[in-house]
Motif scaffolding. Structure first.
Motif, PDB file in Angstrom:
ATOM      1  N   ASP A   1      35.629 -46.984   8.870  1.00 34.83           N
ATOM      2  CA  ASP A   1      36.355 -46.549  10.066  1.00 34.83           C
ATOM      3  C   ASP A   1      35.512 -45.614  10.937  1.00 34.83           C
ATOM      4  O   ASP A   1      35.493 -45.730  12.175  1.00 34.83           O
ATOM      5  CB  ASP A   1      37.665 -45.856   9.669  1.00 34.83           C
ATOM      6  N   ASP A   2      34.784 -44.685  10.315  1.00 39.80           N
ATOM      7  CA  ASP A   2      33.965 -43.740  11.080  1.00 39.80           C
ATOM      8  C   ASP A   2      32.849 -44.463  11.830  1.00 39.80           C
ATOM      9  O   ASP A   2      32.597 -44.200  13.015  1.00 39.80           O
ATOM     10  CB  ASP A   2      33.379 -42.688  10.129  1.00 39.80           C
ATOM     11  N   LEU A   3      32.179 -45.414  11.145  1.00 36.23           N
ATOM     12  CA  LEU A   3      31.110 -46.169  11.795  1.00 36.23           C
ATOM     13  C   LEU A   3      31.657 -46.991  12.964  1.00 36.23           C
ATOM     14  O   LEU A   3      31.035 -47.070  14.028  1.00 36.23           O
ATOM     15  CB  LEU A   3      30.430 -47.083  10.776  1.00 36.23           C
ATOM     16  N   TRP A   4      32.809 -47.612  12.754  1.00 36.67           N
ATOM     17  CA  TRP A   4      33.396 -48.442  13.807  1.00 36.67           C
ATOM     18  C   TRP A   4      33.774 -47.594  15.027  1.00 36.67           C
ATOM     19  O   TRP A   4      33.526 -48.001  16.166  1.00 36.67           O
ATOM     20  CB  TRP A   4      34.629 -49.173  13.279  1.00 36.67           C
ATOM     21  N   ASN A   5      34.342 -46.413  14.798  1.00 38.32           N
ATOM     22  CA  ASN A   5      34.728 -45.548  15.914  1.00 38.32           C
ATOM     23  C   ASN A   5      33.501 -45.125  16.735  1.00 38.32           C
ATOM     24  O   ASN A   5      33.550 -45.089  17.969  1.00 38.32           O
ATOM     25  CB  ASN A   5      35.471 -44.314  15.399  1.00 38.32           C
ATOM     26  N   ARG A   6      32.404 -44.853  16.072  1.00 34.19           N
ATOM     27  CA  ARG A   6      31.177 -44.479  16.792  1.00 34.19           C
ATOM     28  C   ARG A   6      30.622 -45.678  17.565  1.00 34.19           C
ATOM     29  O   ARG A   6      30.217 -45.551  18.727  1.00 34.19           O
ATOM     30  CB  ARG A   6      30.132 -43.962  15.805  1.00 34.19           C
ATOM     31  N   PHE A   7      30.616 -46.840  16.909  1.00 30.17           N
ATOM     32  CA  PHE A   7      30.105 -48.066  17.535  1.00 30.17           C
ATOM     33  C   PHE A   7      30.944 -48.413  18.763  1.00 30.17           C
ATOM     34  O   PHE A   7      30.415 -48.678  19.854  1.00 30.17           O
ATOM     35  CB  PHE A   7      30.144 -49.193  16.508  1.00 30.17           C
ATOM     36  N   ARG A   8      32.240 -48.393  18.592  1.00 26.59           N
ATOM     37  CA  ARG A   8      33.158 -48.733  19.669  1.00 26.59           C
ATOM     38  C   ARG A   8      33.095 -47.692  20.797  1.00 26.59           C
ATOM     39  O   ARG A   8      33.146 -48.025  21.984  1.00 26.59           O
ATOM     40  CB  ARG A   8      34.573 -48.802  19.086  1.00 26.59           C
ATOM     41  N   GLY A   9      32.956 -46.418  20.412  1.00 26.81           N
ATOM     42  CA  GLY A   9      32.875 -45.348  21.409  1.00 26.81           C
ATOM     43  C   GLY A   9      31.656 -45.488  22.305  1.00 26.81           C
ATOM     44  O   GLY A   9      31.731 -45.268  23.526  1.00 26.81           O
ATOM     45  N   ALA A  10      30.515 -45.878  21.712  1.00 24.11           N
ATOM     46  CA  ALA A  10      29.296 -46.067  22.508  1.00 24.11           C
ATOM     47  C   ALA A  10      29.488 -47.188  23.522  1.00 24.11           C
ATOM     48  O   ALA A  10      29.082 -47.069  24.691  1.00 24.11           O
ATOM     49  CB  ALA A  10      28.129 -46.372  21.585  1.00 24.11           C
ATOM     50  N   GLN A  11      30.083 -48.275  23.111  1.00 22.57           N
ATOM     51  CA  GLN A  11      30.357 -49.378  24.034  1.00 22.57           C
ATOM     52  C   GLN A  11      31.278 -48.933  25.166  1.00 22.57           C
ATOM     53  O   GLN A  11      31.082 -49.295  26.328  1.00 22.57           O
ATOM     54  CB  GLN A  11      31.001 -50.552  23.283  1.00 22.57           C
ATOM     55  N   ASP A  12      32.335 -48.167  24.800  1.00 17.16           N
ATOM     56  CA  ASP A  12      33.305 -47.729  25.805  1.00 17.16           C
ATOM     57  C   ASP A  12      32.625 -46.890  26.900  1.00 17.16           C
ATOM     58  O   ASP A  12      32.963 -47.014  28.084  1.00 17.16           O
ATOM     59  CB  ASP A  12      34.416 -46.923  25.137  1.00 17.16           C
ATOM     60  N   VAL A  13      31.689 -46.045  26.484  1.00 17.24           N
ATOM     61  CA  VAL A  13      30.971 -45.214  27.466  1.00 17.24           C
ATOM     62  C   VAL A  13      30.230 -46.106  28.461  1.00 17.24           C
ATOM     63  O   VAL A  13      30.299 -45.917  29.683  1.00 17.24           O
ATOM     64  CB  VAL A  13      29.993 -44.256  26.755  1.00 17.24           C
ATOM     65  N   PHE A  14      29.517 -47.102  27.936  1.00 18.59           N
ATOM     66  CA  PHE A  14      28.751 -48.003  28.803  1.00 18.59           C
ATOM     67  C   PHE A  14      29.664 -48.785  29.734  1.00 18.59           C
ATOM     68  O   PHE A  14      29.452 -48.835  30.951  1.00 18.59           O
ATOM     69  CB  PHE A  14      27.911 -48.960  27.953  1.00 18.59           C
ATOM     70  N   PHE A  15      30.699 -49.401  29.164  1.00 18.35           N
ATOM     71  CA  PHE A  15      31.546 -50.279  29.979  1.00 18.35           C
ATOM     72  C   PHE A  15      32.396 -49.482  30.964  1.00 18.35           C
ATOM     73  O   PHE A  15      32.751 -49.989  32.040  1.00 18.35           O
ATOM     74  CB  PHE A  15      32.416 -51.158  29.085  1.00 18.35           C
ATOM     75  N   ALA A  16      32.717 -48.237  30.632  1.00 19.35           N
ATOM     76  CA  ALA A  16      33.436 -47.399  31.591  1.00 19.35           C
ATOM     77  C   ALA A  16      32.552 -47.111  32.802  1.00 19.35           C
ATOM     78  O   ALA A  16      33.009 -47.145  33.957  1.00 19.35           O
ATOM     79  CB  ALA A  16      33.884 -46.095  30.925  1.00 19.35           C
ATOM     80  N   ALA A  17      31.270 -46.831  32.548  1.00 24.45           N
ATOM     81  CA  ALA A  17      30.331 -46.592  33.653  1.00 24.45           C
ATOM     82  C   ALA A  17      30.179 -47.843  34.498  1.00 24.45           C
ATOM     83  O   ALA A  17      30.139 -47.780  35.737  1.00 24.45           O
ATOM     84  CB  ALA A  17      28.982 -46.152  33.092  1.00 24.45           C
ATOM     85  N   ARG A  18      30.071 -48.981  33.849  1.00 27.98           N
ATOM     86  CA  ARG A  18      29.927 -50.239  34.589  1.00 27.98           C
ATOM     87  C   ARG A  18      31.170 -50.504  35.440  1.00 27.98           C
ATOM     88  O   ARG A  18      31.079 -50.964  36.582  1.00 27.98           O
ATOM     89  CB  ARG A  18      29.687 -51.400  33.618  1.00 27.98           C
ATOM     90  N   SER A  19      32.336 -50.180  34.878  1.00 29.54           N
ATOM     91  CA  SER A  19      33.584 -50.411  35.603  1.00 29.54           C
ATOM     92  C   SER A  19      33.643 -49.585  36.887  1.00 29.54           C
ATOM     93  O   SER A  19      34.132 -50.050  37.924  1.00 29.54           O
ATOM     94  CB  SER A  19      34.785 -50.059  34.723  1.00 29.54           C
TER      95      SER A  19
END
Length: 409
Positions: A244-262
């Motif tokens: 769960d901890d690894l997934w939250n970090r992995f998913r969080g990094a993607q969210d940062v990128f895609f939020a900027a792109r949005s």
């Protein structure tokens, strides 16, 4: 001197009983009349009859052992042979002889039953062993483990066999369980190793995902994130405490990128906002069709609105569910009105309603004629009874007529 068919008392007070072997002395009676003497020993005879009857019943209806039954028969036979009672002692001996044969038959029957039970227990244990040996090769770890535990409980509930057979079968049974446990342990050890490897792979993927989160190279970076996701899925699950901890970090990094792109794509969203305004106007126009009073007109109007809707381009993603939901609500209302119209005009349902109404009307007419006839004959009691029945039928008819009106009839 006094006597009865099975005994007598002589002038000296000696009591005799008659048997197939002649008269036997029962005892001496000096305390009262000869009749009292016979009555006393007849009661002793009746007591023996009762005891034998009870023993017969116990042999017939309980699990009295053959040993105990034979002992009881011997005790009663001694009393009969002692001739201390007046009555048909020979008949009692015959009953005891018959009881001996019955006990012996029951002994053989129980012996056969025990042999059968032993054979059944052997077969049951052999079946348990065979199933355990099959389960020992299973990879269904949870189901097979639970089934093996259930087999142990079943084994404990079965009778023991002879020591040699029981030990041999138990050895096979125990060996199968041990083999399964050994394989399961090896499997989960391998699984632990795989999860540890998955953890190392996912930590590498997380590190790359976090490094890419600040990129502005939108196309290639988004493509790389898709590749990282595919690698993540292929890696398998890590240990629960890490996954769960690894997934939250992995998913969080993607969210940062895609939020900027949005945010960069917000300009494109401005164009879609104008489309949203047009679609909201159409949704408002569609909602004015409710409630539906003219189904045909509503259907045609909605078709026109929908054609204009389809000609408009995309709207912002976050606004899409709400505006489309408004249109879907109107569409569902039209569909429900169509279904109601179909049910109202359904010829089969109409025919059933008309048939029921006709039957009830005929019954009402018949009852009215019977009431008139009863009144004419002066039979008011019958007429009153029929009147109550008529009221019930009339109520049903009124309900049926009301239902028929729903079909437009």
């Amino acid at each position: 001197m006094s006597s009865d068919p099975w005994g007598r008392v002589d002038e000296t007070g000696t009591v005799y009983v008659r048997t197939a072997d002649g008269e036997k002395v029962v005892g001496s009676w000096q305390a009262g009349s000869p009749e009292e003497a016979l009555a006393y020993f007849e009661r002793k005879y009746e007591g023996l009859v009762v005891e034998i009857g009870l023993l017969e019943k116990r042999v017939r209806t309980t699990d009295l052992s053959a040993k105990d039954a034979q002992a009881a028969i011997g005790h009663l036979r001694e009393q009969v042979d002692a001739h201390h009672a007046v009555g048909d002692l020979d008949a009692l001996r015959k009953r005891l002889d018959k009881l001996v044969a019955t006990v012996e038959a029951r002994r053989e029957e129980r012996k056969a039953q025990r042999a059968k039970q032993s054979d059944e227990a052997r077969k049951a244990k052999e079946d348990l062993v065979a199933e355990a040996e099959r389960l020992a090769q299973s990879d269904q770890w949870r189901a097979a483990g639970e089934r093996l535990r259930a087999l142990v409980d079943t084994w404990k509930g079965l009778p023991r066999l002879d020591r040699k057979s029981d030990d041999e079968l138990w050895h096979r049974f125990s060996h199968a369980r041990s083999a399964f446990s050994k394989r399961r342990k090896a499997h989960f050890a391998q699984l632990d190793a795989q999860r540890e490897e998955a953890r190392r792979v996912k930590e590498r993927l997380v590190a790359e995902a976090e490094a890419l989160s600040g990129s502005t190279d939108w196309g290639p970076t988004a493509a790389r994130y898709r590749e990282l996701m595919a690698e993540w899925k292929a890696a398998g699950r890590a240990q629960r405490e890490h996954e769960d901890d690894l997934w939250n970090r992995f998913r969080g990094a993607q969210d940062v990128f895609f939020a900027a792109r949005s945010s960069v794509f917000a300009e494109r969203d401005a164009e879609q906002s104008e489309n949203l305004k047009l679609k909201e106007e159409l949704a408002e126009e569609a909602e004015k069709l409710l409630p539906i009073t003219d189904l045909k007109a509503a259907r045609a109007a909605f078709r026109s609105i929908n054609e204009r809707w389809e000609a408009i381009g995309h709207v912002p993603r976050d606004a899409r569910p709400k505006v489309e939901g408004r249109m879907h609500a109107v569409e569902r209302a039209i569909q429900e009105a169509e279904e109601a119209e179909w049910r109202r005009t359904n010829p089969e349902a109409r025919a059933r309603a008309e048939g029921l109404t006709g039957q009830l009307q005929a019954a009402v007419d018949k009852l009215r004629a019977q009431i008139d006839q009863a009144r004419a004959q002066g039979n008011n009691a019958k007429a009153d009874k029929l009147q109550k029945e008529l009221e019930g039928r009339q109520a049903l008819l009124d309900q049926a007529l009301k239902g028929l009106q729903e079909f437009g009839g």
